[in-house]
Design an enzyme around this catalytic site. Structure first.
Site, PDB file in Angstrom:
ATOM      1  N   SER A 174       5.132   5.396   8.543  1.00  0.00           N
ATOM      2  CA  SER A 174       4.906   4.020   8.991  1.00  0.00           C
ATOM      3  C   SER A 174       5.364   3.845  10.428  1.00  0.00           C
ATOM      4  CB  SER A 174       5.725   3.115   8.058  1.00  0.00           C
ATOM      5  OG  SER A 174       5.940   1.871   8.656  1.00  0.00           O
ATOM      6  N   LEU A 180       2.437   2.326 -12.045  1.00  0.00           N
ATOM      7  CA  LEU A 180       1.950   0.934 -12.135  1.00  0.00           C
ATOM      8  C   LEU A 180       3.021  -0.082 -11.731  1.00  0.00           C
ATOM      9  CD1 LEU A 180      -0.175   1.112 -15.433  1.00  0.00           C
ATOM     10  CD2 LEU A 180      -0.912   1.561 -13.089  1.00  0.00           C
ATOM     11  N   PHE A 239      -0.078   2.022  11.198  1.00  0.00           N
ATOM     12  CA  PHE A 239       0.336   0.787  11.851  1.00  0.00           C
ATOM     13  C   PHE A 239       0.137  -0.358  10.834  1.00  0.00           C
ATOM     14  CE2 PHE A 239       2.097   1.567  16.055  1.00  0.00           C
ATOM     15  CZ  PHE A 239       2.196   2.930  15.907  1.00  0.00           C
ATOM     16  N   ILE A 270      -3.672   1.265  -0.494  1.00  0.00           N
ATOM     17  CA  ILE A 270      -4.277   2.301   0.352  1.00  0.00           C
ATOM     18  C   ILE A 270      -4.768   3.457  -0.515  1.00  0.00           C
ATOM     19  CG2 ILE A 270      -3.938   3.803   2.356  1.00  0.00           C
ATOM     20  CD1 ILE A 270      -1.613   1.959   3.207  1.00  0.00           C
ATOM     21  N   PHE A 320       1.357   8.657  -1.521  1.00  0.00           N
ATOM     22  CA  PHE A 320       1.426   7.232  -1.195  1.00  0.00           C
ATOM     23  C   PHE A 320       2.544   6.527  -1.963  1.00  0.00           C
ATOM     24  CE2 PHE A 320      -3.231   8.032  -0.671  1.00  0.00           C
ATOM     25  CZ  PHE A 320      -3.381   7.588   0.633  1.00  0.00           C
ATOM     26  N   LYS A 337      11.609   6.219   5.257  1.00  0.00           N
ATOM     27  CA  LYS A 337      10.442   6.963   5.770  1.00  0.00           C
ATOM     28  C   LYS A 337      10.899   8.029   6.765  1.00  0.00           C
ATOM     29  CE  LYS A 337       7.187   4.851   3.563  1.00  0.00           C
ATOM     30  NZ  LYS A 337       6.392   5.565   2.561  1.00  0.00           N
ATOM     31  N   ARG A 384       0.213  -7.136  16.924  1.00  0.00           N
ATOM     32  CA  ARG A 384       0.313  -5.900  16.144  1.00  0.00           C
ATOM     33  C   ARG A 384      -1.012  -5.154  16.190  1.00  0.00           C
ATOM     34  NH1 ARG A 384       4.567  -7.585  16.519  1.00  0.00           N
ATOM     35  NH2 ARG A 384       6.185  -8.040  14.999  1.00  0.00           N
ATOM     36  N   ASN A 389       3.897 -10.288   1.974  1.00  0.00           N
ATOM     37  CA  ASN A 389       4.825  -9.968   3.060  1.00  0.00           C
ATOM     38  C   ASN A 389       4.112  -9.844   4.393  1.00  0.00           C
ATOM     39  OD1 ASN A 389       7.323  -9.535   1.565  1.00  0.00           O
ATOM     40  ND2 ASN A 389       6.161  -7.877   0.587  1.00  0.00           N
ATOM     41  N   TYR A 409      13.992   0.451   4.388  1.00  0.00           N
ATOM     42  CA  TYR A 409      12.631   0.962   4.166  1.00  0.00           C
ATOM     43  C   TYR A 409      12.249   1.945   5.272  1.00  0.00           C
ATOM     44  CZ  TYR A 409       7.547   1.165   4.417  1.00  0.00           C
ATOM     45  OH  TYR A 409       6.251   1.622   4.519  1.00  0.00           O
TER      46      TYR A 409
END
Ligand SMILES: NC(=O)c1ccc[n+]([C@@H]2O[C@H](COP(=O)([O-])OP(=O)(O)OC[C@H]3O[C@@H](n4cnc5c(N)ncnc54)[C@H](O)[C@@H]3O)[C@@H](O)[C@H]2O)c1
Length: 338
Positions: free
Chosen positions: A126, A35, A179, A14, A82, A154, A232, A199, A150
């Site tokens: 998220s 990286l 989303f 992103i 990000f 967030k 989704r 994933n 995870y």
């Protein structure tokens, strides 16, 4: 020197698209990326699309000194954050690593911002922060309750940012809850380059379409949805990138902490996605239905009126564009950036 936007994780999926969108909006950028999940080759690709490479610092966001130096050296006035680890399944086995990178990394970033007087931040959150519930669409006020380390990482950062804004009105923060970002830049120069087994659904379908994987496993076809498969809210990564440009403009006008969904407001099933990808690629995509995956929900899509009202942002690109752009990227770069 013109003020720059610090983009952490700017060489990721992103982040790279956001760097291009920021350049198109006339913003100068400095990227910090270690990286861990990207390649320095992305810099050249961004340069092709943005008319020059962004300033780049190879380093880790948990290094407060490095971040503070970067902010001073580049006269940074805002940050888009990000950088982080993003695999829900992996986070279950490696919770401490996820809290370290996602929560610890965000804390280090905030410390560096506080030390240098930078108070404007966009945070990549998220849809996984929402509790599982049958009611759709999910508005920002829906019940929270992440079900993985995870998602909780967030959520913790979101709470931290709300506390920070409550303690000091000088901060302006947007938590953007993405989303399902998919697709690629239409030039096919930047896109998603997963390491190992993807994933997410679209990169998996893309690898089947290009012949790298035999078939797609569809996890359950007995959900209460249009065709029994999971639904989704998929949103084009360039729409998501442009949402950040709009959010930066917003934060220049308004202080405080805003939490905003970025989605299309529409649900798409696994089989609908698969058929659209077959059309875009002209290839047959073999699949087999297997058992439901524990923890998966049947349906999920966003309420998107807040993004429209506050940011003037709406997803513009269709499912067909998402599939066509993803396919062009996959076809021209079958091994991603490698
Ligand atoms: N892609 C999605 O489906 C999705 C959905 C919701 C939220 N998000 C969030 O959006 C953000 C970006 O996602 P993405 O898909 O571009 O992920 P990505 O893995 O492609 O990009 C993340 C980038 O951050 C870098 N990075 C990771 N840890 C770092 C550290 N400690 N210091 C410096 N750089 C570091 C990686 O090398 C990578 O370039 C993530 O925070 C992710 O959790 C992504």
């Amino acid at each position: 020197m013109n003020a720059k936007v610090l983009v952490t994780g700017g060489l990721g999926y992103i982040g790279a698209h956001a760097c291009v969108a920021l350049a198109e909006a006339g913003r100068s950028v400095v990227v910090v990326d270690n990286l861990a999940n990207s390649s320095s080759a992305v810099l050249d690709r961004i340069a092709e699309l943005a008319g020059g490479p962004p300033a780049f610092v190879h380093g880790d966001i948990r290094d407060i000194g490095l971040l503070a130096r970067t902010m001073r050296d580049h006269a940074v006035d805002s940050v888009i954050h990000f950088a982080g680890s993003k695999a829900v399944g992996e986070s279950v086995g490696l919770p401490l690593s996820y809290y370290d990178n996602n929560v610890g990394g965000s804390m280090a970033l905030l410390a560096a911002m506080a030390a240098t007087g930078v108070r404007r931040l966009i945070f990549s959150s998220s849809a996984t922060v929402y509790a599982q519930s049958g009611r759709m669409p999910l508005a920002e006020t829906a019940t929270l309750g992440a079900s993985s380390p995870y998602g909780r990482s967030k959520l913790f950062v979101e709470h931290m940012l709300a506390d920070l804004c409550a303690s000091d009105p000088a901060w302006s923060v947007a938590c953007l809850r993405y989303f399902n970002p998919v697709g690629a830049h239409p030039s096919a120069r930047i896109g998603e380059s997963p390491r190992g087994v993807p994933n997410n659904l679209m990169p998996y379908i893309a690898q089947v379409a290009v012949g790298q994987r035999e078939r797609l496993s569809v996890f359950g076809d007995d959900y209460e949805t249009v065709d029994g498969t999971g639904v989704r809210d998929y949103v084009h990564v360039l729409d998501v990138a442009e949402g950040h440009v709009k959010a930066l403009d917003y934060l220049q006008r308004v202080n405080g902490c805003a939490t905003i969904n970025l989605g299309t407001g529409h649900g798409v099933s696994v089989l609908q996605m698969l058929r659209e990808y077959e059309r875009a690629s002209g290839r047959l995509i073999p699949f087999q239905v297997v058992a439901r995956r524990p923890g998966d929900i049947d349906r999920c899509w966003a309420e998107v009126s807040l993004a429209h009202g506050l940011l003037g942002w709406q997803a513009r690109r269709s499912l067909a564009q998402m599939c066509e752009d993803s396919w062009r990227w996959q076809r021209d770069n079958p091994l991603g950036y490698r």
